[in-house]
Design an enzyme around this catalytic site. Structure first.
Site, PDB file in Angstrom:
ATOM      1  CG  HIS A 174     -37.689  -0.142 -23.070  1.00 36.28           C
ATOM      2  ND1 HIS A 174     -37.801   0.989 -22.284  1.00 36.28           N
ATOM      3  CD2 HIS A 174     -37.140   0.278 -24.240  1.00 36.28           C
ATOM      4  CE1 HIS A 174     -37.368   2.038 -22.951  1.00 36.28           C
ATOM      5  NE2 HIS A 174     -36.954   1.643 -24.138  1.00 36.28           N
ATOM      6  CG  HIS A 223     -31.683   6.014 -23.548  1.00 38.44           C
ATOM      7  ND1 HIS A 223     -32.031   7.348 -23.415  1.00 38.44           N
ATOM      8  CD2 HIS A 223     -32.413   5.542 -24.585  1.00 38.44           C
ATOM      9  CE1 HIS A 223     -32.933   7.663 -24.325  1.00 38.44           C
ATOM     10  NE2 HIS A 223     -33.189   6.589 -25.052  1.00 38.44           N
TER      11      HIS A 223
END
Length: 249
Positions: free
Chosen positions: A14, A56
């Site tokens: 991730h 992100h």
């Protein structure tokens, strides 16, 4: 039901290996590879001058030495920021890489990936079009096509219509009653769901419909083993080595 079979791993790093290295950086992807991950996931968006780079959040505050909205900065302004020291002094000077730099690393290191389209507010259409075009030009044709995912339906609709050869993953944070209608409309190949919403019943429902199923973000080894036992294809994790030790390759 999806028509293309995907070879999905049990473990996807991730944002690289975000527990050990600064997320969405080349250092994090190298660390994920070192920990044994064959796939990584990352987030890509556009700077104000339409350059695709990895981040992100909408803002640069959390993962750099500056503050403010990413959408207001040129990539030259982003490039000079320190995106590593927040994680540890050994990562000082790490950058928010261009998408092109990440793709070059993945091709060199034989890393497969899930690219999440993470547009800045109001930039969904441009983000999807520019990033997919860049992928078409830069990703080697001989290598497996990456999985393209997003929470933003408009991004996935553009991917469906303009880059149909790329497998698509529908990202969901809750359990919408119309999840199947959404997946069918997008011609999705995977459904990527939040761990907090994952139940044995919903896992069985998704798998019965023929979709690949990935769960994010799973850092507990026992939970990862439970999800895989339920029939989940793979999990996104910040700690690839720990989860690989629990569930195997």
């Amino acid at each position: 039901m999806p028509i293309r079979p995907l070879s999905l791993p049990k473990v996807i790093g991730h944002r690289g290996a975000a527990e050990a290295a600064p997320e969405n950086t080349l250092a994090s992807f190298r660390e994920a590879k070192r920990q044994g991950a064959s796939w990584v996931e990352f987030d890509a968006k556009l700077s104000v001058d339409d350059r695709a780079f990895l981040l992100h959040d909408d803002n640069i505050d959390r993962t750099s030495n500056a503050t403010g909205p990413a959408r207001a900065l040129t990539y030259d302004e982003i490039r000079v920021l320190d995106a590593g020291s927040w994680k540890g002094p050994q990562f000082a000077g790490e950058k928010m890489p261009l998408l092109a730099e990440a793709l070059a690393l993945f091709a060199q290191e034989d890393i497969q990936f899930n690219l999440e389209l993470k547009p800045c507010p109001g930039r969904a259409r441009d983000t999807a079009k520019i990033i997919l075009d860049e992928l078409n030009h830069l990703w080697p044709a001989a290598k497996p096509k990456p999985l393209i995912s997003s929470f933003v339906l408009e991004c996935l609709e553009i991917a469906r219509d303009t880059a149909p050869d790329y497998p698509r993953g529908l990202l969901l944070e809750d359990h919408p009653v119309n999840w199947l209608d959404l997946a069918q409309n997008l011609k999705a190949d995977t459904v990527n769901i939040w761990d907090g919403a994952a139940t044995a019943e919903w896992v069985a429902e998704i798998k019965q419909e023929g979709y690949g199923l990935l769960v994010y973000t799973v850092n507990d080894a026992a939970r990862a083993k439970q999800l895989i036992a339920w029939g989940v294809d793979g999990v996104f994790t910040d700690a690839p080595a720990r989860i690989l030790a629990a569930v195997g390759q």
